[in-house]
Enzyme design. Sequence first.
Site, PDB file in Angstrom:
ATOM      1  N   LYS A 151      35.707  -3.284  42.213  1.00  0.00           N
ATOM      2  CA  LYS A 151      36.241  -4.510  42.974  1.00  0.00           C
ATOM      3  C   LYS A 151      37.703  -4.527  42.662  1.00  0.00           C
ATOM      4  CE  LYS A 151      32.389  -7.548  42.961  1.00  0.00           C
ATOM      5  NZ  LYS A 151      32.028  -8.963  42.415  1.00  0.00           N
ATOM      6  N   SER A 188      33.283 -17.882  45.480  1.00  0.00           N
ATOM      7  CA  SER A 188      34.790 -17.534  45.062  1.00  0.00           C
ATOM      8  C   SER A 188      35.465 -16.795  46.589  1.00  0.00           C
ATOM      9  CB  SER A 188      34.972 -16.484  44.217  1.00  0.00           C
ATOM     10  OG  SER A 188      34.513 -17.036  42.836  1.00  0.00           O
ATOM     11  N   HIS A 240      30.104 -22.361  39.787  1.00  0.00           N
ATOM     12  CA  HIS A 240      30.095 -21.695  38.797  1.00  0.00           C
ATOM     13  C   HIS A 240      30.142 -22.900  37.351  1.00  0.00           C
ATOM     14  CE1 HIS A 240      32.477 -18.255  40.671  1.00  0.00           C
ATOM     15  NE2 HIS A 240      31.242 -17.809  40.545  1.00  0.00           N
ATOM     16  N   ARG A 267      21.829 -19.179  44.527  1.00  0.00           N
ATOM     17  CA  ARG A 267      22.259 -19.863  45.713  1.00  0.00           C
ATOM     18  C   ARG A 267      21.202 -19.934  46.832  1.00  0.00           C
ATOM     19  NH1 ARG A 267      28.060 -17.624  45.525  1.00  0.00           N
ATOM     20  NH2 ARG A 267      26.955 -15.829  44.894  1.00  0.00           N
TER      21      ARG A 267
HETATM   22  P1  ADP Z   1      30.603 -15.051  43.496  1.00  0.00           P
HETATM   23  O1  ADP Z   1      31.822 -14.001  43.650  1.00  0.00           O
HETATM   24  O2  ADP Z   1      29.722 -14.755  44.606  1.00  0.00           O
HETATM   25  O3  ADP Z   1      31.041 -16.492  43.444  1.00  0.00           O
HETATM   26  P2  ADP Z   1      30.313 -14.120  40.684  1.00  0.00           P
HETATM   27  O4  ADP Z   1      30.314 -12.859  40.354  1.00  0.00           O
HETATM   28  O5  ADP Z   1      31.973 -14.684  40.278  1.00  0.00           O
HETATM   29  O6  ADP Z   1      30.218 -14.528  42.246  1.00  0.00           O
HETATM   30  O7  ADP Z   1      29.439 -15.261  40.074  1.00  0.00           O
HETATM   31  C1  ADP Z   1      28.898 -15.346  38.598  1.00  0.00           C
HETATM   32  C2  ADP Z   1      27.552 -15.979  38.757  1.00  0.00           C
HETATM   33  O8  ADP Z   1      27.814 -17.403  39.236  1.00  0.00           O
HETATM   34  C3  ADP Z   1      26.517 -15.404  39.462  1.00  0.00           C
HETATM   35  O9  ADP Z   1      25.189 -15.546  38.934  1.00  0.00           O
HETATM   36  C4  ADP Z   1      26.481 -16.126  40.893  1.00  0.00           C
HETATM   37  O10 ADP Z   1      25.046 -16.186  41.393  1.00  0.00           O
HETATM   38  C5  ADP Z   1      26.811 -17.393  40.252  1.00  0.00           C
HETATM   39  N1  ADP Z   1      27.176 -18.221  41.358  1.00  0.00           N
HETATM   40  C6  ADP Z   1      28.206 -18.324  42.298  1.00  0.00           C
HETATM   41  N2  ADP Z   1      28.543 -19.287  42.967  1.00  0.00           N
HETATM   42  C7  ADP Z   1      27.593 -20.130  42.701  1.00  0.00           C
HETATM   43  C8  ADP Z   1      27.233 -21.468  43.009  1.00  0.00           C
HETATM   44  N3  ADP Z   1      27.976 -21.909  44.206  1.00  0.00           N
HETATM   45  N4  ADP Z   1      26.235 -21.917  42.863  1.00  0.00           N
HETATM   46  C9  ADP Z   1      25.418 -21.320  41.817  1.00  0.00           C
HETATM   47  N5  ADP Z   1      25.731 -20.025  41.120  1.00  0.00           N
HETATM   48  C10 ADP Z   1      26.845 -19.583  41.449  1.00  0.00           C
END
Ligand code: ADP
Length: 164
Positions: free
Chosen positions: A41, A128, A17, A90
Amino acid sequence: MRIAICPGSFDPVTRGHLNIIERSAQRFDRVIVLVMVNPAKTPCFTAEERADFLRRVTAHIPNVRVDVSTGLLAEYARAAGASTIIKGLRAVTDFEFEFQQALTNKKLNPELETMFVITDPEYMYLSSSVVRQVAGFGGDVTDFLPEEICEDVVRHLAQKRAVE
Ligand code: ADP
């Protein structure tokens, strides 16, 4: 002023992130990292805990601010004067869901553009849920989490596990 929003659950924020947030902040005047409260969620961390972690790991980026929203992203963007949503991608598996979200947001707020930033390959596997899972088994998550919050996240997860 060009304002972008990076929305997500950030439960908790990972290095993946943070990489997307840092790269966005280089290209926009201001970036709002928005913790979305999704009633469908059950997050591990409260919205305020997630926002607090985000504030700590983005403290070095002057044009980033963190906020929490319980409403619609398209409405938040309108009120904040943001014209762009940034999502990290990703793998193709992210794409179908993100595509649907982007089209929905465009329908709700035609001024709003969604832009996709491709993950740095080293974070391809990172989410996450991976962090929660590995930490849940007592594994080492120091490579997954920003340094500033690693200890606190691990402690929180251990405490939450203990009361479950
Ligand atoms: P997640 O629970 O899958 O980590 P989130 O809702 O917290 O997802 O993610 C917020 C944004 O960050 C989304 O656009 C998600 O695709 C992106 N994201 C999450 N992990 C990564 C990563 N490792 N690399 C790039 N973008 C990411």
